[in-house]
Design a protein around this motif. Sequence first.
Motif, PDB file in Angstrom:
ATOM      1  N   MET A  60       0.856  -1.196   0.000  1.00  0.00           N
ATOM      2  CA  MET A  60       0.000   0.000   0.000  1.00  0.00           C
ATOM      3  C   MET A  60       0.886   1.238   0.000  1.00  0.00           C
ATOM      4  SD  MET A  60      -2.959  -1.193   2.677  1.00  0.00           S
ATOM      5  CE  MET A  60      -3.849   0.348   2.619  1.00  0.00           C
ATOM      6  N   SER A 118       0.287   6.151   4.754  1.00  0.00           N
ATOM      7  CA  SER A 118       1.312   6.666   5.661  1.00  0.00           C
ATOM      8  C   SER A 118       0.937   6.243   7.071  1.00  0.00           C
ATOM      9  CB  SER A 118       1.407   8.187   5.552  1.00  0.00           C
ATOM     10  OG  SER A 118       0.259   8.778   6.098  1.00  0.00           O
ATOM     11  N   GLY A 149       3.655   4.056  15.994  1.00  0.00           N
ATOM     12  CA  GLY A 149       2.683   3.421  16.898  1.00  0.00           C
ATOM     13  C   GLY A 149       1.685   2.577  16.125  1.00  0.00           C
ATOM     14  N   ALA A 150       1.258   3.083  14.960  1.00  0.00           N
ATOM     15  CA  ALA A 150       0.300   2.329  14.145  1.00  0.00           C
ATOM     16  C   ALA A 150       0.939   1.038  13.650  1.00  0.00           C
ATOM     17  CB  ALA A 150      -0.162   3.179  12.967  1.00  0.00           C
ATOM     18  N   MET A 170       0.871  -1.475  16.294  1.00  0.00           N
ATOM     19  CA  MET A 170      -0.486  -2.001  16.494  1.00  0.00           C
ATOM     20  C   MET A 170      -0.848  -3.058  15.455  1.00  0.00           C
ATOM     21  SD  MET A 170      -2.025  -0.408  19.031  1.00  0.00           S
ATOM     22  CE  MET A 170      -3.769  -0.295  18.773  1.00  0.00           C
ATOM     23  N   PHE A 229      -2.571   6.712   9.005  1.00  0.00           N
ATOM     24  CA  PHE A 229      -2.989   5.809  10.094  1.00  0.00           C
ATOM     25  C   PHE A 229      -2.177   6.110  11.342  1.00  0.00           C
ATOM     26  CE2 PHE A 229      -3.773   3.419   6.136  1.00  0.00           C
ATOM     27  CZ  PHE A 229      -5.129   3.189   6.282  1.00  0.00           C
ATOM     28  N   ALA A 284      -1.802   5.119  15.699  1.00  0.00           N
ATOM     29  CA  ALA A 284      -1.975   3.922  16.531  1.00  0.00           C
ATOM     30  C   ALA A 284      -3.426   3.809  16.987  1.00  0.00           C
ATOM     31  CB  ALA A 284      -1.031   3.987  17.728  1.00  0.00           C
ATOM     32  N   VAL A 285      -3.912   4.835  17.657  1.00  0.00           N
ATOM     33  CA  VAL A 285      -5.299   4.856  18.110  1.00  0.00           C
ATOM     34  C   VAL A 285      -5.843   6.244  17.835  1.00  0.00           C
ATOM     35  CG1 VAL A 285      -6.865   4.479  20.054  1.00  0.00           C
ATOM     36  CG2 VAL A 285      -4.690   3.284  19.997  1.00  0.00           C
ATOM     37  N   LEU A 341      -9.540 -17.573  20.006  1.00  0.00           N
ATOM     38  CA  LEU A 341      -8.827 -17.371  18.742  1.00  0.00           C
ATOM     39  C   LEU A 341      -9.601 -16.429  17.813  1.00  0.00           C
ATOM     40  CD1 LEU A 341      -7.484 -20.977  17.972  1.00  0.00           C
ATOM     41  CD2 LEU A 341      -6.148 -18.963  18.619  1.00  0.00           C
ATOM     42  N   PHE A 374      -9.352 -12.953  19.167  1.00  0.00           N
ATOM     43  CA  PHE A 374      -8.009 -12.426  18.891  1.00  0.00           C
ATOM     44  C   PHE A 374      -7.938 -11.908  17.451  1.00  0.00           C
ATOM     45  CE2 PHE A 374      -3.938 -13.325  16.787  1.00  0.00           C
ATOM     46  CZ  PHE A 374      -3.157 -12.361  17.415  1.00  0.00           C
ATOM     47  N   LEU A 375      -8.436 -12.724  16.526  1.00  0.00           N
ATOM     48  CA  LEU A 375      -8.391 -12.333  15.106  1.00  0.00           C
ATOM     49  C   LEU A 375      -9.151 -11.024  14.882  1.00  0.00           C
ATOM     50  CD1 LEU A 375      -7.466 -13.218  12.279  1.00  0.00           C
ATOM     51  CD2 LEU A 375      -9.652 -14.383  12.013  1.00  0.00           C
ATOM     52  N   ALA A 417      -7.201  -8.163  16.588  1.00  0.00           N
ATOM     53  CA  ALA A 417      -5.942  -7.886  15.886  1.00  0.00           C
ATOM     54  C   ALA A 417      -6.180  -7.182  14.555  1.00  0.00           C
ATOM     55  CB  ALA A 417      -5.172  -9.186  15.662  1.00  0.00           C
ATOM     56  N   THR A 418      -7.344  -7.371  13.967  1.00  0.00           N
ATOM     57  CA  THR A 418      -7.621  -6.739  12.662  1.00  0.00           C
ATOM     58  C   THR A 418      -8.634  -5.600  12.796  1.00  0.00           C
ATOM     59  OG1 THR A 418      -9.346  -8.372  12.207  1.00  0.00           O
ATOM     60  CG2 THR A 418      -7.160  -8.870  11.367  1.00  0.00           C
ATOM     61  N   HIS A 435      -7.924  -2.480  13.540  1.00  0.00           N
ATOM     62  CA  HIS A 435      -7.371  -1.185  13.141  1.00  0.00           C
ATOM     63  C   HIS A 435      -7.845  -0.819  11.729  1.00  0.00           C
ATOM     64  CE1 HIS A 435      -4.352   1.902  12.264  1.00  0.00           C
ATOM     65  NE2 HIS A 435      -4.164   1.972  13.572  1.00  0.00           N
ATOM     66  N   PHE A 485      -6.301   0.289   9.340  1.00  0.00           N
ATOM     67  CA  PHE A 485      -5.407  -0.166   8.267  1.00  0.00           C
ATOM     68  C   PHE A 485      -5.929  -1.470   7.663  1.00  0.00           C
ATOM     69  CE2 PHE A 485      -2.127  -3.100   6.888  1.00  0.00           C
ATOM     70  CZ  PHE A 485      -1.452  -2.353   5.945  1.00  0.00           C
ATOM     71  N   TRP A 486      -6.395  -2.373   8.523  1.00  0.00           N
ATOM     72  CA  TRP A 486      -6.852  -3.679   8.026  1.00  0.00           C
ATOM     73  C   TRP A 486      -8.118  -3.536   7.202  1.00  0.00           C
ATOM     74  CZ3 TRP A 486      -3.115  -6.738   7.748  1.00  0.00           C
ATOM     75  CH2 TRP A 486      -2.131  -6.751   8.737  1.00  0.00           C
ATOM     76  N   ALA A 517      -8.676  -1.026   5.223  1.00  0.00           N
ATOM     77  CA  ALA A 517      -8.204  -0.607   3.904  1.00  0.00           C
ATOM     78  C   ALA A 517      -7.496  -1.753   3.189  1.00  0.00           C
ATOM     79  CB  ALA A 517      -7.260   0.592   4.054  1.00  0.00           C
ATOM     80  N   PHE A 518      -6.736  -2.541   3.942  1.00  0.00           N
ATOM     81  CA  PHE A 518      -5.955  -3.634   3.350  1.00  0.00           C
ATOM     82  C   PHE A 518      -6.871  -4.747   2.825  1.00  0.00           C
ATOM     83  CE2 PHE A 518      -3.646  -7.669   3.694  1.00  0.00           C
ATOM     84  CZ  PHE A 518      -2.474  -7.384   3.012  1.00  0.00           C
ATOM     85  N   LEU A 519      -7.875  -5.084   3.631  1.00  0.00           N
ATOM     86  CA  LEU A 519      -8.748  -6.206   3.253  1.00  0.00           C
ATOM     87  C   LEU A 519      -9.911  -5.777   2.359  1.00  0.00           C
ATOM     88  CD1 LEU A 519      -8.972  -7.952   6.745  1.00  0.00           C
ATOM     89  CD2 LEU A 519      -7.664  -8.739   4.791  1.00  0.00           C
ATOM     90  N   LEU A 543     -14.661  -7.570   2.600  1.00  0.00           N
ATOM     91  CA  LEU A 543     -13.998  -8.725   3.210  1.00  0.00           C
ATOM     92  C   LEU A 543     -13.825  -8.513   4.713  1.00  0.00           C
ATOM     93  CD1 LEU A 543     -12.581 -11.442   2.914  1.00  0.00           C
ATOM     94  CD2 LEU A 543     -10.499 -10.243   2.241  1.00  0.00           C
TER      95      LEU A 543
END
Lengths: 65, 357
Positions: A30, A34, A38-39, A42, B5, B7-8, B146, B149-150, B153-154, B156, B158-159, B161-163, B167
């Motif tokens: 990607m 950006s 920290g991200a 995570m 993105f 962290a939080v 499990l 957790f999944l 963990a996903t 955020h 970012f996930w 946008a990624f997935l 999905l």
Amino acid sequence: MILVEALAVYALIGVAVAPAFVIFGIARVMPEASLTSGARLMLLPGAAALWPLILTRWLEAGGRR
Amino acid sequence: MSAGFRAVQWNRAKLVYDAILVAGVTLYIAFFIAIGRWWLSPPDDPARWEDLGIRAFGTCAFLMLTIILSIGPLARLDRRFLSLLYNRRHFGVLTFLVAAVHGWLNIDWFLSRGKGPDLISILANLPNYGSVAHFPYDTLGIVVLLVLFLLAATSHDFWLAFLVPRLWKALHMAVYVAYAVLVMHVALGVMQSRHSPLIPLLLGAAAAIVTVLHLIAGWRERAIDRGTGTSRDGWIVVGAPSSIPDGAARIVAARGGERIAVFRDGDRFGALTNLCAHQNGPLGEGRIIDGCVTCPWHGYQYRLEDGCAPPPFTEKLATHRVRIAAGMVEVDPTPLPPGTPVPLAHEASAKVVPLPP
């Protein structure tokens, strides 16, 4: 027992792949994203959990270059 | 939104939400242990303490997951619950952490007694998987952990946008699988160790509340879908201009089931797809804030006139043409490509109906 061992192997590969992906892979997969440090931190658990998908996308992105 | 993105993505409202969550979990566990200590004497038995801790975290995780699954339909039935929906992902991550402590305390219970191999043999005893009375319910707990957790963990952005949202959303629907397995985990555990009807009753009530809330919310949405008429040229008749509250929307359904949010901003009317580009949140349940349609789930914003997020953000939504004909607001069911500008319909004489509080 085999299932537990398979799960452990899956997790170990994930632990190895995740840092490499958040440091080097994201820019390949990607390039427009950006992220702060920290991200990236995570994202480690998710990257470890989804490593087969991540490796596939990473390889695909590498192949397109 | 999409520019970068972190962290939080905390803001004041999310910090307050998280503080209340953490305080709620702490109070629940403290009360559970305090009451358990008083109820289950003698208090000095370490095994009792460990058992109380396991039950405190386990019941807390179950309660939290029940609340998480109830928030969605509750917010559809009553807008006042939207504030709970706003930061539901942090609720989910905290639920995983509480469940993980429950899991760790269980493992520690075996390890501290030198019974690690016993746990392995319980999990690996295949014949017991065919028996309700001896089913290794710990396995179900591990499956739930499990899945949680999944999801955590996903969680955020970012996930997402990624997935891609479709999905990501499908993956996160696994929370329902986790809840069903969790109900079985608790039911089998209780069945095998206790004979009090209280816990099965509470378990059944919690599962019934989640199911009934989803059924009611789904039934109401179907009623919306059925209640739309069309004009001669196929445009959907939304209703009189005054039937749309100012700064909010009415949701109508096109023939294929796709929902369209028809908004009113003063005397202007426009329409967007009802699905937010972020997580497919119901845009039509949001409001117009600072001139932009604002998703009730995570505050993503879009301009009504072209469906674009304001700069520097880049999300785009499909727009729909709107007109006022014979005193009724009508919307074209055919979506225009995301980001297509559309002229807004004007009704200078439309009576403004204030949004209910």
